[in-house]
Every structure is written in C-alpha cells, then in structure tokens.
Design a protein around this motif. Structure first.
Motif, PDB file in Angstrom:
ATOM      1  N   SER A 147       0.851  -1.199   0.000  1.00 12.47           N
ATOM      2  CA  SER A 147       0.000   0.000   0.000  1.00 12.47           C
ATOM      3  C   SER A 147       0.882   1.243   0.000  1.00 12.47           C
ATOM      4  N   LEU A 148       0.271   2.339  -0.407  1.00 13.15           N
ATOM      5  CA  LEU A 148       0.965   3.638  -0.414  1.00 13.15           C
ATOM      6  C   LEU A 148       0.219   4.565   0.542  1.00 13.15           C
ATOM      7  N   ALA A 149       0.950   5.096   1.533  1.00 17.36           N
ATOM      8  CA  ALA A 149       0.333   6.004   2.517  1.00 17.36           C
ATOM      9  C   ALA A 149       0.581   7.444   2.103  1.00 17.36           C
ATOM     10  N   VAL A 150      -0.503   8.149   1.795  1.00 19.35           N
ATOM     11  CA  VAL A 150      -0.387   9.563   1.412  1.00 19.35           C
ATOM     12  C   VAL A 150      -1.523  10.362   2.045  1.00 19.35           C
ATOM     13  N   GLN A 151      -1.372  11.660   1.953  1.00 17.26           N
ATOM     14  CA  GLN A 151      -2.419  12.566   2.399  1.00 17.26           C
ATOM     15  C   GLN A 151      -3.435  12.789   1.274  1.00 17.26           C
ATOM     16  N   LYS A 152      -4.552  13.379   1.666  1.00 15.95           N
ATOM     17  CA  LYS A 152      -5.691  13.589   0.758  1.00 15.95           C
ATOM     18  C   LYS A 152      -5.335  14.303  -0.550  1.00 15.95           C
ATOM     19  N   GLY A 153      -4.531  15.353  -0.462  1.00 19.29           N
ATOM     20  CA  GLY A 153      -4.252  16.159  -1.652  1.00 19.29           C
ATOM     21  C   GLY A 153      -3.552  15.347  -2.731  1.00 19.29           C
TER      22      GLY A 153
END
Ligand code: FBP
Length: 262
Positions: free
Chosen positions: A54-60
């Motif tokens: 998985s890739l963990a990123v913020q909403k933007g």
C-alpha cells in the motif's frame, strides 16, 4: 483470529507500506537527497513495485494522482498530519474524513496518535471517529502509534514502544506502526502486547543497507508483519533495489546478506 480488515493492504499476511506523507510531516528537506522524489508521480510509480502492498499519502496527493493508479496501487489514506513548523505539544490536525477517504478509493485509513502528549485525549477521541468510520465502510485501520510529548523522557524505549503497540490494539487498529525498539526481543514484546493487531516497524533513516535489513529481518522473526517505510526507500539513489531486498526479507524471509547479493 478475528476477520482481518487490513487484508486489502497486505499480501500473505505481510505488509510493505510505502510512506509518503513526509511533505507534510517534515517538509521539502526530505526530498533533498533525491530531488526527483519531490514529484509525487515518481512515488506513485514506485508504489507499483510488487513489494509494495500500500501507499500512505495525504488527501491532496490522493486527489491529484490516485485516479491514474487505482488499478495498481492500494491506497492507505492518512487522515491527520502536522507540519514540522508546528512548535507546540505533539498534535495532528484531522484533515480528512473516513467518508471522503472511501470516496477517494482508500483501502485503509492511517491515523497518528501521540499518546503522552497533552493532546492525547482529543487525539484518541478523533481516532475513535476515524476508526468507526472506517469500520462502517470496510476499510482497514492503521495507527501510527508514536508516544511522545513533554512528559515522556524516552519515547524510543522498548517499554514505551510496547505500550504504543498495546494502545493500537485497545483502540481498534488492525495494524500498529511503531518505531523499531532496538532488538528482536523488544519487538517480540511489542508484538505480544498488540495481540491480534499486526505490528509494522517504521523505516527511519539508517543508511547501512545490511544493518537496516537486519533490523527488518529481526522484526519479522519476532512476529512483526512488515514495515512502513519512506525515507529509507525514496531517499536512495536506487529505491527499486532496496524494495527488491525488502521484498525478499519480508515476504520470503531471505537472510539480509543474501537479499542484497541478488
Ligand atoms: P520513515 O520511514 O521515513 O521514517 O517514515 C515513517 C513515518 O512514520 C512517516 O509516515 C512519517 O512522515 C514520519 O515517519 C514521521 O517521523 P517522525 O514523526 O518521527 O519525524
């Protein structure tokens, strides 16, 4: 064993979370060793490596890039984050709801809790909303469990890390992300405290390939299910090479020296 809500972000029960929330947590300084990595496209591409679960990123970043990658990448959407410009007690602004995470196609949500901070009570209450919202929508829950705050003298001590792992279980995380506590034995204690919740170690900045992979291997031997790693992958000149080695160590339990020799 409980049904595992984080199956969508793991493979054979193991996980390699590629963390890329550094633009908010640390700022552009984290991209300096490898300037191309300031471009999120580079990291979304990297997340298509088969080692990455998985890739963990913020909403933007999810809004801007995930539509092009939703068939190839599992999305772990961080729902809170703070910049390094914040000088107060550890805290993290909630910047996305679980409803919107589901709309963006998230397989799981990520949430930081700083137990021991003067803001612990509000953070635990915010986590409750995020966790229950994720449960309603069938998304997994990953807690960045980082005890820290003015009352904590040693947030890297094995006891504190085990406590952080336990908090993940108590508050309903499927996966608890903790710092590596320094030895396989200490990691085993944290894993025991987390019970049925998975424990993954964070990547940090250690630059010696074999020593880094040895820590990962020790963590796996101690019952951890993987790693959530950012800088130790994307700050390298050849991030794919360390992903190959991590894949061998985590999923095939290959010895670190052998994994690097391939
Ligand atoms: P690294 O693998 O680069 O250590 O990233 C893991 C992580 O948890 C990131 O998700 C987060 O941005 C960062 O560490 C926070 O680190 P810290 O709060 O210790 O500065």
């Amino acid at each position: 064993m409980l049904p595992h809500a984080a199956d969508d972000i793991s493979r054979d029960g193991k996980s390699l979370i590629l963390a890329y929330d550094h633009g908010i947590e640390h700022g552009p300084v984290d991209f300096e060793p490898n300037p191309d990595t300031a471009d999120p496209e580079r990291i979304f591409e990297l997340a298509t490596h088969e080692a990455v679960t998985s890739l963990a990123v913020q909403k933007g970043l999810a809004e801007a890039y995930y539509p092009d990658y939703e068939d190839e990448v599992n999305l772990l959407l961080k729902l809170n984050g703070t910049s390094n410009l914040w000088m107060g007690e550890p805290d993290s602004a909630v910047n996305c709801t679980p409803e919107y995470a589901a709309e963006l196609g998230a397989d799981a949500i990520g949430f930081t809790v700083y137990a021991g901070s003067n803001h612990e009570v509000e953070m635990a209450e915010e986590f409750r909303e995020a966790q229950e919202g994720a449960r309603e929508r069938g998304m997994g829950v990953v807690m960045w469990s980082y005890p820290r705050g003015q009352g904590l003298r040693n947030d890297g001590s094995p006891d504190v890390i085990s406590y952080g792992a336990r908090l993940g279980l108590e508050l309903g995380a499927d996966v608890v992300k903790v710092k590596y506590p320094g030895s396989a034995e200490a990691m085993g204690d944290a894993v025991e405290m987390a019970g049925p919740a998975d424990v993954v170690m964070s990547g940090g900045t250690m630059r010696d390939d074999e020593a880094f992979l040895r820590n990962v291997s020790n963590a796996i031997d101690a019952g951890a299910t993987g790693i959530a790693v950012g800088r130790n992958v994307f700050q390298r000149d050849e991030p794919e090479r360390i992903l190959d080695a991590l894949e061998a160590v985590i999923f095939e339990e290959v010895d670190p020296a052998e994994a690097l020799a391939v």
